[in-house]
Design an enzyme around this catalytic site. Structure first.
Site, PDB file in Angstrom:
ATOM      1  N   HIS A  99      49.093  34.537  41.398  1.00  0.00           N
ATOM      2  CA  HIS A  99      48.646  35.857  41.848  1.00  0.00           C
ATOM      3  C   HIS A  99      47.424  36.367  41.104  1.00  0.00           C
ATOM      4  CE1 HIS A  99      49.158  39.865  43.503  1.00  0.00           C
ATOM      5  NE2 HIS A  99      49.254  40.390  42.300  1.00  0.00           N
ATOM      6  N   ARG A 104      49.635  40.611  32.523  1.00  0.00           N
ATOM      7  CA  ARG A 104      49.104  41.900  33.002  1.00  0.00           C
ATOM      8  C   ARG A 104      50.217  42.824  33.485  1.00  0.00           C
ATOM      9  NH1 ARG A 104      47.305  43.712  38.411  1.00  0.00           N
ATOM     10  NH2 ARG A 104      48.232  41.772  39.102  1.00  0.00           N
ATOM     11  N   ALA A 160      45.068  44.154  47.933  1.00  0.00           N
ATOM     12  CA  ALA A 160      45.913  44.853  46.952  1.00  0.00           C
ATOM     13  C   ALA A 160      46.856  45.801  47.691  1.00  0.00           C
ATOM     14  CB  ALA A 160      45.051  45.613  45.965  1.00  0.00           C
ATOM     15  N   SER A 193      31.648  41.403  46.041  1.00  0.00           N
ATOM     16  CA  SER A 193      31.707  42.706  46.713  1.00  0.00           C
ATOM     17  C   SER A 193      33.118  43.261  46.720  1.00  0.00           C
ATOM     18  CB  SER A 193      31.179  42.563  48.143  1.00  0.00           C
ATOM     19  OG  SER A 193      31.892  41.527  48.796  1.00  0.00           O
ATOM     20  N   GLU A 238      56.277  50.542  39.259  1.00  0.00           N
ATOM     21  CA  GLU A 238      56.344  49.077  39.359  1.00  0.00           C
ATOM     22  C   GLU A 238      56.861  48.511  38.050  1.00  0.00           C
ATOM     23  OE1 GLU A 238      52.503  47.706  40.727  1.00  0.00           O
ATOM     24  OE2 GLU A 238      52.697  48.792  42.603  1.00  0.00           O
ATOM     25  N   THR A 265      40.462  42.294  46.404  1.00  0.00           N
ATOM     26  CA  THR A 265      40.613  43.759  46.443  1.00  0.00           C
ATOM     27  C   THR A 265      41.249  44.217  47.755  1.00  0.00           C
ATOM     28  OG1 THR A 265      38.696  44.019  45.004  1.00  0.00           O
ATOM     29  CG2 THR A 265      39.338  45.942  46.317  1.00  0.00           C
ATOM     30  N   LYS A 310      30.149  35.578  49.174  1.00  0.00           N
ATOM     31  CA  LYS A 310      30.097  34.255  49.814  1.00  0.00           C
ATOM     32  C   LYS A 310      30.604  34.231  51.252  1.00  0.00           C
ATOM     33  CE  LYS A 310      34.128  32.345  47.349  1.00  0.00           C
ATOM     34  NZ  LYS A 310      34.600  31.209  46.595  1.00  0.00           N
ATOM     35  N   GLY A 363      50.253  47.445  46.090  1.00  0.00           N
ATOM     36  CA  GLY A 363      51.041  48.447  45.359  1.00  0.00           C
ATOM     37  C   GLY A 363      50.242  49.677  44.977  1.00  0.00           C
ATOM     38  N   ALA A 384      35.132  45.536  41.579  1.00  0.00           N
ATOM     39  CA  ALA A 384      34.327  45.478  40.353  1.00  0.00           C
ATOM     40  C   ALA A 384      32.840  45.501  40.684  1.00  0.00           C
ATOM     41  CB  ALA A 384      34.686  44.218  39.555  1.00  0.00           C
ATOM     42  N   ARG A 422      56.504  41.233  35.023  1.00  0.00           N
ATOM     43  CA  ARG A 422      56.438  40.124  35.982  1.00  0.00           C
ATOM     44  C   ARG A 422      56.774  38.751  35.444  1.00  0.00           C
ATOM     45  NH1 ARG A 422      51.230  41.710  39.484  1.00  0.00           N
ATOM     46  NH2 ARG A 422      52.321  43.489  40.323  1.00  0.00           N
ATOM     47  N   HIS A 456      53.232  36.198  40.909  1.00  0.00           N
ATOM     48  CA  HIS A 456      53.915  37.395  41.415  1.00  0.00           C
ATOM     49  C   HIS A 456      55.316  36.977  41.835  1.00  0.00           C
ATOM     50  CE1 HIS A 456      54.906  41.008  43.578  1.00  0.00           C
ATOM     51  NE2 HIS A 456      53.789  41.567  43.159  1.00  0.00           N
TER      52      HIS A 456
HETATM   53  P1  FAD Z   1      37.486  40.394  44.307  1.00  0.00           P
HETATM   54  O1  FAD Z   1      37.946  41.634  44.940  1.00  0.00           O
HETATM   55  O2  FAD Z   1      38.328  39.195  44.519  1.00  0.00           O
HETATM   56  O3  FAD Z   1      36.020  40.065  44.839  1.00  0.00           O
HETATM   57  C1  FAD Z   1      35.408  38.836  44.538  1.00  0.00           C
HETATM   58  C2  FAD Z   1      34.062  38.788  45.217  1.00  0.00           C
HETATM   59  O4  FAD Z   1      33.281  37.725  44.660  1.00  0.00           O
HETATM   60  C3  FAD Z   1      34.105  38.516  46.708  1.00  0.00           C
HETATM   61  O5  FAD Z   1      33.164  39.356  47.336  1.00  0.00           O
HETATM   62  C4  FAD Z   1      33.643  37.070  46.838  1.00  0.00           C
HETATM   63  O6  FAD Z   1      32.995  36.761  48.043  1.00  0.00           O
HETATM   64  C5  FAD Z   1      32.657  37.005  45.694  1.00  0.00           C
HETATM   65  N1  FAD Z   1      32.402  35.644  45.237  1.00  0.00           N
HETATM   66  C6  FAD Z   1      33.246  34.821  44.576  1.00  0.00           C
HETATM   67  N2  FAD Z   1      32.637  33.649  44.315  1.00  0.00           N
HETATM   68  C7  FAD Z   1      31.380  33.734  44.826  1.00  0.00           C
HETATM   69  C8  FAD Z   1      30.276  32.856  44.901  1.00  0.00           C
HETATM   70  N3  FAD Z   1      30.335  31.609  44.410  1.00  0.00           N
HETATM   71  N4  FAD Z   1      29.162  33.279  45.510  1.00  0.00           N
HETATM   72  C9  FAD Z   1      29.075  34.519  46.036  1.00  0.00           C
HETATM   73  N5  FAD Z   1      30.098  35.405  45.996  1.00  0.00           N
HETATM   74  C10 FAD Z   1      31.227  35.012  45.401  1.00  0.00           C
HETATM   75  N6  FAD Z   1      45.847  44.797  41.526  1.00  0.00           N
HETATM   76  C11 FAD Z   1      46.221  46.074  41.272  1.00  0.00           C
HETATM   77  O7  FAD Z   1      45.760  46.684  40.295  1.00  0.00           O
HETATM   78  N7  FAD Z   1      47.067  46.702  42.128  1.00  0.00           N
HETATM   79  C12 FAD Z   1      47.606  46.099  43.227  1.00  0.00           C
HETATM   80  O8  FAD Z   1      48.355  46.702  43.976  1.00  0.00           O
HETATM   81  C13 FAD Z   1      47.262  44.745  43.474  1.00  0.00           C
HETATM   82  N8  FAD Z   1      47.790  44.076  44.533  1.00  0.00           N
HETATM   83  C14 FAD Z   1      47.349  42.819  44.803  1.00  0.00           C
HETATM   84  C15 FAD Z   1      47.823  42.175  45.947  1.00  0.00           C
HETATM   85  C16 FAD Z   1      47.320  40.935  46.318  1.00  0.00           C
HETATM   86  C17 FAD Z   1      47.844  40.245  47.543  1.00  0.00           C
HETATM   87  C18 FAD Z   1      46.332  40.321  45.489  1.00  0.00           C
HETATM   88  C19 FAD Z   1      45.780  38.977  45.871  1.00  0.00           C
HETATM   89  C20 FAD Z   1      45.897  40.934  44.341  1.00  0.00           C
HETATM   90  C21 FAD Z   1      46.387  42.178  43.983  1.00  0.00           C
HETATM   91  N9  FAD Z   1      45.943  42.847  42.842  1.00  0.00           N
HETATM   92  C22 FAD Z   1      46.333  44.126  42.598  1.00  0.00           C
HETATM   93  C23 FAD Z   1      44.888  42.262  42.016  1.00  0.00           C
HETATM   94  C24 FAD Z   1      43.533  42.898  42.413  1.00  0.00           C
HETATM   95  O9  FAD Z   1      43.500  43.075  43.805  1.00  0.00           O
HETATM   96  C25 FAD Z   1      42.375  42.023  41.997  1.00  0.00           C
HETATM   97  O10 FAD Z   1      42.518  41.612  40.672  1.00  0.00           O
HETATM   98  C26 FAD Z   1      41.065  42.793  42.121  1.00  0.00           C
HETATM   99  O11 FAD Z   1      40.952  43.331  43.407  1.00  0.00           O
HETATM  100  C27 FAD Z   1      39.890  41.872  41.827  1.00  0.00           C
HETATM  101  O12 FAD Z   1      38.714  42.564  42.136  1.00  0.00           O
HETATM  102  P2  FAD Z   1      37.309  41.882  41.824  1.00  0.00           P
HETATM  103  O13 FAD Z   1      36.285  42.858  42.255  1.00  0.00           O
HETATM  104  O14 FAD Z   1      37.297  41.401  40.446  1.00  0.00           O
HETATM  105  O15 FAD Z   1      37.279  40.567  42.752  1.00  0.00           O
HETATM  106  C1  SIN Z   2      51.953  44.537  43.945  1.00  0.00           C
HETATM  107  O1  SIN Z   2      51.700  45.404  44.760  1.00  0.00           O
HETATM  108  O2  SIN Z   2      53.099  44.149  43.669  1.00  0.00           O
HETATM  109  C2  SIN Z   2      50.819  43.921  43.226  1.00  0.00           C
HETATM  110  C3  SIN Z   2      50.396  44.808  42.151  1.00  0.00           C
HETATM  111  C4  SIN Z   2      49.501  44.084  41.211  1.00  0.00           C
HETATM  112  O3  SIN Z   2      49.263  42.895  41.348  1.00  0.00           O
HETATM  113  O4  SIN Z   2      49.045  44.746  40.280  1.00  0.00           O
END
Ligand code: FAD
Ligand code: SIN
Length: 531
Positions: free
Chosen positions: A351, A386, A46, A10, A115, A43, A35, A48, A13, A290, A243
């Protein structure tokens, strides 16, 4: 249970895809499972922002494409980069349409941040909590779509394929097909099966494989491990992004991020002696990509024997800093650091996973009826490293592309009704849960010590030997014990650790995020490592 479309995850993506498919097919059932609670995702954390060509007078698709390719160090798929950069702004407009708010300047124009690795200001952001705002908008939109069922606290254990019907499935099987998943329903503590015509994995990253990470507890690489077990294709796992600037707070996990946007606004990295050291490493100084900044910090820490360097913001305008980074300002104050007077102690932290489940340009995995997008997928966008803030963008672009492709497939797919129930005979309640916790700590220690920012052949060999032992112990536990999320996550994260080490051992060169001192010179070996 049966659902036409099953979405696992959730975050940005999974929710992007679910909203589009459910809106397109109001009569079909779309189930989103997660989960823990719905917003506990990478997400949400995030900071920046999201990169996109917004101001076409100053910026251009070509510049964003070039920046992405340069950061990716020769391994990006240029076609995919072009797709993401060119389709990105449309997807950003869509989330604005769902109600996500991005900061604007006094003229009412979007305020675009900068960035590392970006040649122009192109990062849309909501203060320093962009992900929280995007997740909020997506979940609010979800509530308006009646044919989406959101199921929290439901842990996916494995994807179901022909293997569960008793057929032999190997990496060479051409028509491996996904029929749904087995889940551990945490409300009932039972393993249930969910049959689906189409399944999308959006399970996020695997930062929890390391001791120090910015990723929350959920980031255990479950989707990647499941596809690997199902004999699907995984690639480029050696490219784990560290990071450069996580807040140095020993014992606190996950590490709090100090967004790169702080350096974009003028923050300067300094070593123990107070020197602005980045000029010794790269002409782009603090805003180099990075991989370069994280390695430079690692080198400075090793040289001076410290566990941190410093991010100096004391020269920055207080009002502007608080306006853009209120969350960081507050967090630092809470631990006794006034960023206007003191430098912020920072250190690199695991990260982002650049590799993952191999997909094509429509998000199709090597397993039929199974799509993947977001951080768990390897689309070819990031290559060996990335570019900052390209990940939220990629998740939305591929959420849309998975939607476009799967709506064409859905009507031709039937449920597979012969799938057996989960067989838990011969298993008992775990007598010592602490063994699972200890093994997870061990895994994180191994990965941090031997498979971190700087690698060597000997370190990788050591890591592999230790992982073999952990794997054997955990498999024994898995076969004899009633399943728990902790045990499943341990099993997954060990597989992910194995894939990272295996990828690193295959790559006999240093490139992007994979830096091995035994293979310093980048060779012309420009292919992806498929596992
Ligand atoms: P997620 O948002 O991680 O969601 C994963 C989902 O899968 C969750 O709902 C989880 O419960 C579910 N799941 C996982 N395993 C299971 C399972 N076995 N059973 C059921 N459900 C499961 N990116 C940027 O582009 N810009 C930014 O500024 C940025 N800042 C960031 C800052 C931080 C601190 C972090 C950690 C990351 C950052 N990123 C940033 C990276 C970005 O946030 C992530 O790559 C992106 O949000 C991933 O989205 P996602 O939907 O793929 O997965
Ligand atoms: C950050 O805000 O520095 C994270 C940005 C990213 O991971 O893309």
């Amino acid at each position: 249970m049966q659902t036409d479309i099953l979405v696992i995850g959730s975050g940005i993506a999974g929710l992007t895809y679910a909203l589009k498919t459910a809106t397109h097919f109001p009569e079909k059932k779309v189930m989103v499972i997660t989960k823990t609670q719905a917003d506990e995702t990478n997400t949400k954390y995030a900071q920046g922002g999201i990169a996109g060509v917004w101001d076409e007078e100053k910026d251009s698709y070509t510049k964003h494409i070039d920046d992405t390719l340069i950061a990716g160090d020769g391994l990006c798929n240029e076609h995919i980069v072009e797709i993401v950069v060119k389709e990105g702004p449309e997807r950003i407009k869509e989330i604005i349409g769902y109600g996500a708010e991005f900061d604007k300047d006094e003229k009412g124009e979007y305020s675009l941040g900068k960035e590392g690795g970006h040649s122009e200001n192109r990062i849309l952001h909501h203060k320093d909590v962009t992900g929280k705002e995007m997740e909020r908008a997506l979940l609010a939109q979800l509530k308006l779509v009646p044919n989406i069922e959101l199921v929290n606290h439901c842990f996916v254990v494995d994807i179901i394929t022909q293997h569960h019907l008793g057929y032999l499935v190997t990496k060479s099987t051409l028509d491996i097909t996904c029929y749904g998943v087995y889940v551990l329903n945490l409300h009932t503590n039972q393993i249930e099966k969910i049959l689906a015509k189409i399944t999308l994995l959006a399970t996020g990253g695997c930062g929890q494989a390391y001791r120090t990470t910015t990723n929350p507890q959920i980031a255990t690489g479950d989707g990647i491990a499941m596809v690997y077990r199902a004999k699907g294709k995984i690639e480029n796992m050696e490219f784990i992004q560290f990071h450069p600037t996580a807040l140095y707070e020993p014992g606190v996990s996950p590490s709090f991020l100090i967004t790169e946007a702080v350096r974009g606004d003028g923050g300067i990295l300094r070593n123990k002696e107070g020197q602005a050291f980045m000029e010794n490493y790269d002409p782009r100084k603090d805003l180099a990509p990075r991989d370069i900044v994280a390695r430079a910090i690692d080198n400075e820490m090793k040289r001076s024997g410290t566990e941190q360097v410093y991010l100096d913001c004391t020269h920055m305008d207080k009002e502007k800093f608080i306006h853009h980074f209120p969350n960081i300002y507050e967090k630092c104050l809470r631990i006794g650091i006034d960023v206007m007077k003191q430098m912020i102690p920072v250190a690199p932290a695991a990260h982002y996973s650049c590799g993952g489940i191999k997909t094509d340009e429509w998000g199709r995995t090597s397993i039929q009826h199974l799509y993947a997008c977001g951080e768990c997928a390897s689309t070819g966008l990031h290559g060996a490293n990335r570019l900052a803030s390209n990940s939220l963008l990629e998740a939305m672009v591929f959420g849309h592309r998975c939607f476009l492709d799967s709506i064409q497939q859905l009507d031709a797919i039937d449920f597979e009704n012969r799938i057996p129930d989960w067989n838990a005979t011969g298993t008992s309640e775990p007598s010592e849960m602490i063994l699972i916790t200890q093994s997870k700590k061990e895994l994180q220690q191994i990965m941090s010590d031997y498979v971190g920012i700087v690698r060597t052949d000997v370190r990788l060999e050591r890591a592999m030997k230790r992982l073999d032992l952990l794997f054997a112990e955990t498999e024994t536990l898995y076969r004899s014990t009633k399943l728990s999320p902790q045990l499943c996550e341990l099993r997954n994260i060990i597989s992910v650790g194995y894939l990272i080490v295996k990828g690193a051992q295959f790559r006999k060169e240093s490139r992007g995020l994979h830096f091995n001192t035994d293979h310093k010179n980048r060779s012309e070996l420009l292919q992806n490592v498929i596992l």
